[in-house]
Design a protein around this motif. Structure first.
Motif, PDB file in Angstrom:
ATOM      1  N   GLU A   1      16.857  45.459 -10.419  1.00 23.13           N
ATOM      2  CA  GLU A   1      16.665  44.067 -10.812  1.00 23.13           C
ATOM      3  C   GLU A   1      16.423  43.971 -12.307  1.00 23.13           C
ATOM      4  OE1 GLU A   1      16.679  40.998  -9.247  1.00 23.13           O
ATOM      5  OE2 GLU A   1      17.674  42.151  -7.703  1.00 23.13           O
ATOM      6  N   PRO A   2      16.961  42.963 -12.950  1.00 23.50           N
ATOM      7  CA  PRO A   2      16.655  42.785 -14.369  1.00 23.50           C
ATOM      8  C   PRO A   2      15.178  42.458 -14.541  1.00 23.50           C
ATOM      9  CG  PRO A   2      17.944  40.948 -13.528  1.00 23.50           C
ATOM     10  CD  PRO A   2      17.865  41.966 -12.426  1.00 23.50           C
ATOM     11  N   SER A   3      14.673  42.710 -15.724  1.00 24.96           N
ATOM     12  CA  SER A   3      13.241  42.554 -15.956  1.00 24.96           C
ATOM     13  C   SER A   3      12.847  41.144 -16.382  1.00 24.96           C
ATOM     14  CB  SER A   3      12.785  43.557 -17.014  1.00 24.96           C
ATOM     15  OG  SER A   3      13.488  43.340 -18.203  1.00 24.96           O
ATOM     16  N   ARG A   4      13.702  40.186 -16.196  1.00 23.32           N
ATOM     17  CA  ARG A   4      13.374  38.812 -16.561  1.00 23.32           C
ATOM     18  C   ARG A   4      13.058  37.989 -15.317  1.00 23.32           C
ATOM     19  NH1 ARG A   4      17.239  40.394 -19.939  1.00 23.32           N
ATOM     20  NH2 ARG A   4      16.990  40.021 -22.144  1.00 23.32           N
ATOM     21  N   SER A   5      12.199  37.041 -15.498  1.00 22.99           N
ATOM     22  CA  SER A   5      11.889  36.101 -14.433  1.00 22.99           C
ATOM     23  C   SER A   5      13.094  35.187 -14.237  1.00 22.99           C
ATOM     24  CB  SER A   5      10.666  35.275 -14.814  1.00 22.99           C
ATOM     25  OG  SER A   5      10.487  34.233 -13.896  1.00 22.99           O
ATOM     26  N   THR A   6      13.323  34.754 -12.998  1.00 22.37           N
ATOM     27  CA  THR A   6      14.451  33.867 -12.748  1.00 22.37           C
ATOM     28  C   THR A   6      14.054  32.402 -12.841  1.00 22.37           C
ATOM     29  OG1 THR A   6      14.031  34.024 -10.385  1.00 22.37           O
ATOM     30  CG2 THR A   6      15.682  35.526 -11.319  1.00 22.37           C
ATOM     31  N   SER A   7      12.760  32.115 -12.904  1.00 21.62           N
ATOM     32  CA  SER A   7      12.314  30.728 -13.017  1.00 21.62           C
ATOM     33  C   SER A   7      12.451  30.269 -14.460  1.00 21.62           C
ATOM     34  CB  SER A   7      10.851  30.599 -12.596  1.00 21.62           C
ATOM     35  OG  SER A   7      10.709  31.029 -11.267  1.00 21.62           O
ATOM     36  N   GLY A   8      12.960  29.083 -14.653  1.00 17.31           N
ATOM     37  CA  GLY A   8      13.157  28.578 -16.008  1.00 17.31           C
ATOM     38  C   GLY A   8      11.857  28.476 -16.778  1.00 17.31           C
ATOM     39  N   GLY A   9      11.852  28.945 -18.017  1.00 15.75           N
ATOM     40  CA  GLY A   9      10.710  28.810 -18.900  1.00 15.75           C
ATOM     41  C   GLY A   9       9.617  29.847 -18.729  1.00 15.75           C
TER      42      GLY A   9
ATOM     43  N   THR B   1      14.379  47.261 -25.467  1.00 21.11           N
ATOM     44  CA  THR B   1      13.288  48.071 -26.001  1.00 21.11           C
ATOM     45  C   THR B   1      11.972  47.304 -26.022  1.00 21.11           C
ATOM     46  OG1 THR B   1      13.871  47.420 -28.250  1.00 21.11           O
ATOM     47  CG2 THR B   1      14.796  49.494 -27.438  1.00 21.11           C
ATOM     48  N   GLU B   2      12.020  46.003 -25.819  1.00 23.49           N
ATOM     49  CA  GLU B   2      10.788  45.214 -25.764  1.00 23.49           C
ATOM     50  C   GLU B   2       9.988  45.586 -24.538  1.00 23.49           C
ATOM     51  OE1 GLU B   2      11.512  41.057 -25.743  1.00 23.49           O
ATOM     52  OE2 GLU B   2      11.779  40.944 -27.907  1.00 23.49           O
ATOM     53  N   GLY B   3       8.677  45.551 -24.681  1.00 26.48           N
ATOM     54  CA  GLY B   3       7.815  45.786 -23.543  1.00 26.48           C
ATOM     55  C   GLY B   3       7.625  47.239 -23.164  1.00 26.48           C
ATOM     56  N   MET B   4       8.127  48.134 -23.994  1.00 29.53           N
ATOM     57  CA  MET B   4       7.981  49.560 -23.705  1.00 29.53           C
ATOM     58  C   MET B   4       6.565  50.013 -24.029  1.00 29.53           C
ATOM     59  SD  MET B   4      10.947  50.773 -22.679  1.00 29.53           S
ATOM     60  CE  MET B   4      11.280  52.437 -23.184  1.00 29.53           C
ATOM     61  N   PRO B   5       6.062  50.994 -23.289  1.00 29.80           N
ATOM     62  CA  PRO B   5       4.778  51.590 -23.663  1.00 29.80           C
ATOM     63  C   PRO B   5       4.907  52.290 -25.017  1.00 29.80           C
ATOM     64  CG  PRO B   5       5.405  52.201 -21.423  1.00 29.80           C
ATOM     65  CD  PRO B   5       6.588  51.537 -22.043  1.00 29.80           C
ATOM     66  N   SER B   6       3.792  52.700 -25.563  1.00 25.64           N
ATOM     67  CA  SER B   6       3.795  53.381 -26.864  1.00 25.64           C
ATOM     68  C   SER B   6       4.580  54.694 -26.774  1.00 25.64           C
ATOM     69  CB  SER B   6       2.358  53.690 -27.293  1.00 25.64           C
ATOM     70  OG  SER B   6       1.792  54.634 -26.393  1.00 25.64           O
ATOM     71  N   GLU B   7       4.998  55.173 -27.942  1.00 26.88           N
ATOM     72  CA  GLU B   7       5.726  56.448 -28.008  1.00 26.88           C
ATOM     73  C   GLU B   7       4.876  57.573 -27.423  1.00 26.88           C
ATOM     74  OE1 GLU B   7       8.682  59.146 -28.622  1.00 26.88           O
ATOM     75  OE2 GLU B   7       8.846  56.985 -28.930  1.00 26.88           O
ATOM     76  N   ALA B   8       3.573  57.563 -27.691  1.00 27.72           N
ATOM     77  CA  ALA B   8       2.683  58.617 -27.172  1.00 27.72           C
ATOM     78  C   ALA B   8       2.663  58.606 -25.635  1.00 27.72           C
ATOM     79  CB  ALA B   8       1.277  58.443 -27.727  1.00 27.72           C
TER      80      ALA B   8
ATOM     81  N   TRP C   1      11.188  54.215 -15.120  1.00 26.55           N
ATOM     82  CA  TRP C   1      11.316  52.809 -15.493  1.00 26.55           C
ATOM     83  C   TRP C   1      11.722  52.692 -16.959  1.00 26.55           C
ATOM     84  CZ3 TRP C   1       9.130  49.658 -19.153  1.00 26.55           C
ATOM     85  CH2 TRP C   1       9.466  48.305 -19.049  1.00 26.55           C
ATOM     86  N   CYS C   2      11.103  53.488 -17.841  1.00 33.00           N
ATOM     87  CA  CYS C   2      11.441  53.439 -19.269  1.00 33.00           C
ATOM     88  C   CYS C   2      12.903  53.800 -19.493  1.00 33.00           C
ATOM     89  CB  CYS C   2      10.532  54.368 -20.068  1.00 33.00           C
ATOM     90  SG  CYS C   2       8.828  53.774 -20.243  1.00 33.00           S
ATOM     91  N   LEU C   3      13.389  54.802 -18.767  1.00 38.50           N
ATOM     92  CA  LEU C   3      14.812  55.158 -18.865  1.00 38.50           C
ATOM     93  C   LEU C   3      15.678  53.978 -18.444  1.00 38.50           C
ATOM     94  CD1 LEU C   3      14.895  58.744 -17.357  1.00 38.50           C
ATOM     95  CD2 LEU C   3      15.304  58.113 -19.739  1.00 38.50           C
ATOM     96  N   TRP C   4      15.364  53.413 -17.301  1.00 40.13           N
ATOM     97  CA  TRP C   4      16.139  52.286 -16.782  1.00 40.13           C
ATOM     98  C   TRP C   4      16.100  51.113 -17.751  1.00 40.13           C
ATOM     99  CZ3 TRP C   4      13.910  47.555 -15.039  1.00 40.13           C
ATOM    100  CH2 TRP C   4      14.830  46.669 -14.460  1.00 40.13           C
ATOM    101  N   HIS C   5      14.901  50.793 -18.243  1.00 36.83           N
ATOM    102  CA  HIS C   5      14.707  49.636 -19.115  1.00 36.83           C
ATOM    103  C   HIS C   5      15.480  49.802 -20.426  1.00 36.83           C
ATOM    104  CE1 HIS C   5      12.560  46.007 -20.248  1.00 36.83           C
ATOM    105  NE2 HIS C   5      12.160  46.567 -21.375  1.00 36.83           N
TER     106      HIS C   5
ATOM    107  N   LEU D   1      17.899  52.501 -21.299  1.00 39.45           N
ATOM    108  CA  LEU D   1      19.287  52.972 -21.227  1.00 39.45           C
ATOM    109  C   LEU D   1      20.179  52.070 -20.377  1.00 39.45           C
ATOM    110  CD1 LEU D   1      18.642  56.795 -20.814  1.00 39.45           C
ATOM    111  CD2 LEU D   1      19.252  55.549 -22.901  1.00 39.45           C
ATOM    112  N   GLU D   2      19.691  51.630 -19.253  1.00 39.21           N
ATOM    113  CA  GLU D   2      20.523  50.836 -18.348  1.00 39.21           C
ATOM    114  C   GLU D   2      20.516  49.353 -18.711  1.00 39.21           C
ATOM    115  OE1 GLU D   2      22.441  52.452 -16.314  1.00 39.21           O
ATOM    116  OE2 GLU D   2      21.433  54.364 -16.680  1.00 39.21           O
ATOM    117  N   CYS D   3      19.355  48.846 -19.138  1.00 36.87           N
ATOM    118  CA  CYS D   3      19.255  47.420 -19.474  1.00 36.87           C
ATOM    119  C   CYS D   3      19.439  47.160 -20.961  1.00 36.87           C
ATOM    120  CB  CYS D   3      17.903  46.866 -19.040  1.00 36.87           C
ATOM    121  SG  CYS D   3      17.632  46.939 -17.267  1.00 36.87           S
ATOM    122  N   GLY D   4      19.369  48.223 -21.778  1.00 35.24           N
ATOM    123  CA  GLY D   4      19.530  48.073 -23.213  1.00 35.24           C
ATOM    124  C   GLY D   4      18.391  47.328 -23.882  1.00 35.24           C
TER     125      GLY D   4
END
Length: 130
Positions: free
Chosen positions: A10-18, A60-67, A49-53, A55-58
């Motif tokens: 599933e894409p990481s966006r809400s489907t409800s407007g706004g 980078t927003e919302g990613m945990p820190s590099e550490a 999840w980070c790989l999917w978010h 590489l698959e979804c393209g």
């Protein structure tokens, strides 16, 4: 929850407007804040999840820190998988097809785990759950 969305693709966006994105900037920050509470299983799921978010979804927003991502990757790659009976049957079939034993449980640079890696007209892999 992130694991469930990644698993079903599933894409990481809400489907409800706004509404704000389900995994917007706060998701990574919340992961960082709770990082000391994560067990090995949760770290490996977060890695997937980070790989999917990314590489698959393209995205980078919302990613945990590099550490935290490095810690997740380290836990993910430290796991020793146990092949299932089906996986052993697939390995035997690949051996019959290519005439040589495929490499088992290979982690590629992106972090994905392949059940088998075989040379087939220049290379290829047979994927697993990770």
């Amino acid at each position: 929850l992130a694991w469930a969305f990644a698993t079903v693709g599933e894409p990481s966006r809400s489907t409800s407007g706004g509404e704000a994105e389900l995994f917007g900037l706060e998701f990574g920050r919340r992961c960082d804040a709770a990082a000391d509470l994560f067990r090995r299983e949760e770290l490996t799921q977060l890695h997937v999840w980070c790989l999917w978010h990314s590489l698959e979804c393209g995205q980078t927003e919302g990613m945990p820190s590099e550490a935290l991502r490095r810690r997740c990757h380290a836990e993910f790659t430290a796991q020793q998988g146990r092949p299932s009976r089906l996986q052993r049957h697939v390995g035997a079939a690949l051996f019959r097809l290519v005439g040589s034993r495929p490499r088992e449980e290979v982690t590629i640079p992106e972090g994905y785990s392949l059940d088998y890696l075989v040379e087939w007209r220049g290379g290829g892999g047979v994927g697993g759950a990770g």
